[in-house]
Design an enzyme around this catalytic site. Structure first.
Site, mmCIF file in Angstrom:
data_model
loop_
_atom_site.group_PDB
_atom_site.id
_atom_site.type_symbol
_atom_site.label_atom_id
_atom_site.label_comp_id
_atom_site.label_asym_id
_atom_site.label_seq_id
_atom_site.Cartn_x
_atom_site.Cartn_y
_atom_site.Cartn_z
ATOM 1 N N HIS A 68 0.815 -1.216 0.000
ATOM 2 C CA HIS A 68 0.000 0.000 0.000
ATOM 3 C C HIS A 68 0.848 1.266 0.000
ATOM 4 O O HIS A 68 1.908 1.339 0.613
ATOM 5 C CB HIS A 68 -1.032 0.001 1.128
ATOM 6 C CG HIS A 68 -0.504 0.030 2.532
ATOM 7 N ND1 HIS A 68 -0.190 1.201 3.185
ATOM 8 C CD2 HIS A 68 -0.289 -0.969 3.436
ATOM 9 C CE1 HIS A 68 0.200 0.934 4.421
ATOM 10 N NE2 HIS A 68 0.162 -0.375 4.602
ATOM 11 N N ASP A 182 5.916 1.477 6.500
ATOM 12 C CA ASP A 182 4.547 0.953 6.422
ATOM 13 C C ASP A 182 3.754 1.867 5.498
ATOM 14 O O ASP A 182 3.209 2.867 5.954
ATOM 15 C CB ASP A 182 3.947 0.924 7.832
ATOM 16 C CG ASP A 182 2.591 0.267 7.904
ATOM 17 O OD1 ASP A 182 2.122 -0.236 6.873
ATOM 18 O OD2 ASP A 182 1.994 0.285 9.000
ATOM 19 N N GLU A 214 -5.100 1.940 2.688
ATOM 20 C CA GLU A 214 -5.043 0.701 3.467
ATOM 21 C C GLU A 214 -5.198 0.974 4.949
ATOM 22 O O GLU A 214 -5.868 0.224 5.667
ATOM 23 C CB GLU A 214 -3.708 -0.019 3.200
ATOM 24 C CG GLU A 214 -3.623 -1.432 3.803
ATOM 25 C CD GLU A 214 -3.030 -1.498 5.205
ATOM 26 O OE1 GLU A 214 -2.957 -2.597 5.771
ATOM 27 O OE2 GLU A 214 -2.640 -0.427 5.747
ATOM 28 N N GLU A 215 -4.594 2.068 5.411
ATOM 29 C CA GLU A 215 -4.539 2.337 6.848
ATOM 30 C C GLU A 215 -5.893 2.684 7.451
ATOM 31 O O GLU A 215 -6.037 2.710 8.669
ATOM 32 C CB GLU A 215 -3.545 3.467 7.138
ATOM 33 C CG GLU A 215 -2.089 3.132 6.818
ATOM 34 C CD GLU A 215 -1.488 2.094 7.744
ATOM 35 O OE1 GLU A 215 -2.183 1.647 8.685
ATOM 36 O OE2 GLU A 215 -0.314 1.733 7.543
ATOM 37 N N ASP A 237 3.778 -6.381 3.225
ATOM 38 C CA ASP A 237 3.639 -5.284 4.181
ATOM 39 C C ASP A 237 4.732 -5.414 5.237
ATOM 40 O O ASP A 237 5.626 -6.271 5.125
ATOM 41 C CB ASP A 237 2.244 -5.351 4.824
ATOM 42 C CG ASP A 237 1.699 -3.995 5.234
ATOM 43 O OD1 ASP A 237 2.485 -3.172 5.751
ATOM 44 O OD2 ASP A 237 0.485 -3.759 5.057
ATOM 45 N N HIS A 325 4.122 2.760 12.694
ATOM 46 C CA HIS A 325 3.143 3.779 13.076
ATOM 47 C C HIS A 325 3.767 4.819 14.003
ATOM 48 O O HIS A 325 3.194 5.216 15.023
ATOM 49 C CB HIS A 325 1.895 3.154 13.704
ATOM 50 C CG HIS A 325 1.014 2.475 12.703
ATOM 51 N ND1 HIS A 325 -0.360 2.509 12.768
ATOM 52 C CD2 HIS A 325 1.301 1.749 11.596
ATOM 53 C CE1 HIS A 325 -0.872 1.837 11.753
ATOM 54 N NE2 HIS A 325 0.137 1.363 11.020
#
Length: 361
Positions: A68, A182, A214-215, A237, A325
Site C-alpha cells: 500500500h 509501512d 489501506e490504513e 507489508d 506507526h
C-alpha cells in the site's frame, strides 16, 4: 554518509514521498517511475491505486502482489485565532510517540513545517504529569502569529500532514531507518518482483499493485482487486519485530534479519492453507529463510483481496519492522530482499494447473 546504491535510492525516494490515506499522489508517481520500465502497462483504478501488469503467458493465472502507498499521518481540522493548527489522526497512532515531533503540512502553496506541541509539563499538576497527553489536547505549531498569517501560508482544514524524517542507513548498513516503511517497503517489493521477472519466463500474468487507503480500512485493495480479478493474491507489508527490550517471544517472536514473515492469521483473514504451504515449500527448496507470524490485532491488504468476487486464495508476507506507526521505523535489508526472492520463485511455478490445485487445498 553511506553512498546510496540504486536500490537504496529507490527506497529513499519511496519513503521520502508524502502520502497519507486519500492523498497518495506523490508515492504513486514515485512507484510509477520505478515500476514502469518492467511493466507492459500501468493503469490506476478510480480511487488511485496503481496497477502494473507484466505478462508471462497470456491468459495465464493472474497473480497480484500488493503493497500500500499510504502512510499514517494527520489531517488539519481547524486553525485557532492564535495560528495553532488542530488535527485528527489518519490511521492508527499511539499518542506517546507524537509529541515534539516535526511534521510537514501539504498546502496548496507548498509544504509548511510544523511541530506537534502541548502544554509543557512545568505547568501541569503532579497528577496530570503521570498521564499521557491525549491527542485531542495536542496541536501543531507552524510559527504563525495568528490565524490570518497561518492562512496566508496556505494552510486550511483538510490539508494532509505527514511525519518528517530523513532516510538513514545505520552504521550496520543492513539496517535502514525511515518514515513510511509501512508500507513503502511493500511497494518496493512489488517493483522488484516485476524487475526480477524481466528476463524470466513465468506461466502467468503478474500485477504489481500500489494500493491506497489501506490504513483506514483496506479500501484500495478492494477496488484494485476488483480491477485485477486475481487468481492468487499476495499482500506484502511490514510485520512486528520482537527483538527489542521488553518484548517476549509470546508477544512477537520474529527477529530482524532472520527472514520474511509468513502470516498464518491476522484480524482481517485466515491465510489460505494451500498457498501458505506452497510458499513454505518453495522457501525451503530455495534455502530462503522465513519466520511464521500471527497478528491478531492488525490486518493487511490480503484481507480485502481474499474476499474479492467469489474468493481469492491469498497470503500476506511481511518484513519484520521495529517502531511502525511512528515517525521512524527500522527494518533489515536482507528480509526485504528475501521477500522479493521468495515471491519470484513462487510466481515462476504458478501455472494454471498448480493454481487450480491450490485453490481447493
Amino acid at each position: 554518509m553511506t553512498k546510496l546504491d540504486s536500490t537504496l535510492t529507490m527506497l529513499k525516494d519511496l519513503t521520502d514521498a508524502k502520502g497519507i490515506p486519500g492523498n497518495e499522489k506523490e508515492p504513486r508517481e514515485v512507484m510509477k517511475k520505478y515500476i514502469s520500465p518492467y511493466a507492459d502497462e500501468v493503469t490506476t483504478d478510480h480511487l488511485g491505486s496503481l496497477i502494473a501488469k507484466k505478462t508471462g503467458e497470456a491468459n495465464g493465472p493472474r497473480i497480484m502482489v500488493a503493497g500500500h502507498l499510504d502512510e499514517v499521518g494527520f489531517m488539519i481540522t481547524r486553525i485557532d485565532d492564535q495560528g495553532f493548527l488542530y488535527f485528527q489522526t489518519v490511521g492508527g497512532w499511539w499518542n506517546q510517540v507524537m509529541l515534539a515531533q516535526r511534521v510537514t503540512i501539504m498546502t496548496s502553496k507548498g509544504d509548511v513545517t510544523g511541530v506537534i506541541g502541548s502544554k509543557p509539563p512545568h505547568i501541569l499538576t503532579p497528577e496530570q504529569r503521570k498521564k499521557p497527553v491525549e491527542i485531542k489536547d495536542m496541536f501543531i505549531d507552524i510559527g504563525a502569529k495568528d490565524k490570518e498569517e497561518a492562512e496566508s501560508f496556505g494552510v486550511k482544514p483538510g490539508d494532509s500532514v505527514v511525519p518528517y524524517f530523513d532516510f538513514t542507513v545505520m552504521n550496520n548498513e543492513k539496517l535502514l531507518l525511515a518514515k513510511a516503511w509501512d508500507n513503502r517497503i511493500g511497494c518496493a517489493i512489488a517493483i522488484d518482483v516485476l524487475k526480477g521477472l524481466e528476463n524470466e519466463s513465468h506461466p502467468n500474468e503478474v500485477y504489481g499493485v500500489g494500493t491506497v487507503q489501506e490504513e483506514i480500512g483496506l479500501r484500495g485493495a478492494k477496488t484494485s482487486a476488483n480491477a485485477v480479478k486475481p487468481d492468487i493474491g499476495f499482500g506484502v507489508d511490514v510485520g512486528i519485530a520482537g527483538d527489542m527490550p521488553g518484548v517476549s517471544d509470546k508477544d512477537a517472536a520474529a527477529k530482524m534479519g532472520e527472514g520474511p514473515q509468513i502470516v498464518l492469521y491476522d484480524a482481517s483473514m485466515i491465510s489460505h492453507k494451500g498457498v501458505r504451504d506452497f510458499v513454505v515449500d518453495t522457501a525451503e527448496a530455495n534455502n530462503i529463510p522465513f519466520q511464521y507470524e500471527t497478528m491478531p490485532g492488525g490486518g493487511t491488504d490480503s484481507g480485502a483481496i481474499h474476499l474479492t468476487a467469489n474468493g481469492v486464495p491469498a497470503l500476506s508476507i511481511t518484513v519484520p519492522t521495529r517502531y511502525i506507526h511512528s515517525h521512524a521505523a527500522m527494518l533489515h535489508r536482507d528480509d526485504y530482499e528475501n521477500v522479493v526472492k521468495l515471491i519470484i520463485e513462487v510466481i515462476k511455478k504458478l501455472d494454471r494447473e498448480t493454481v487450480e490445485k491450490l485453490t481447493f487445498n
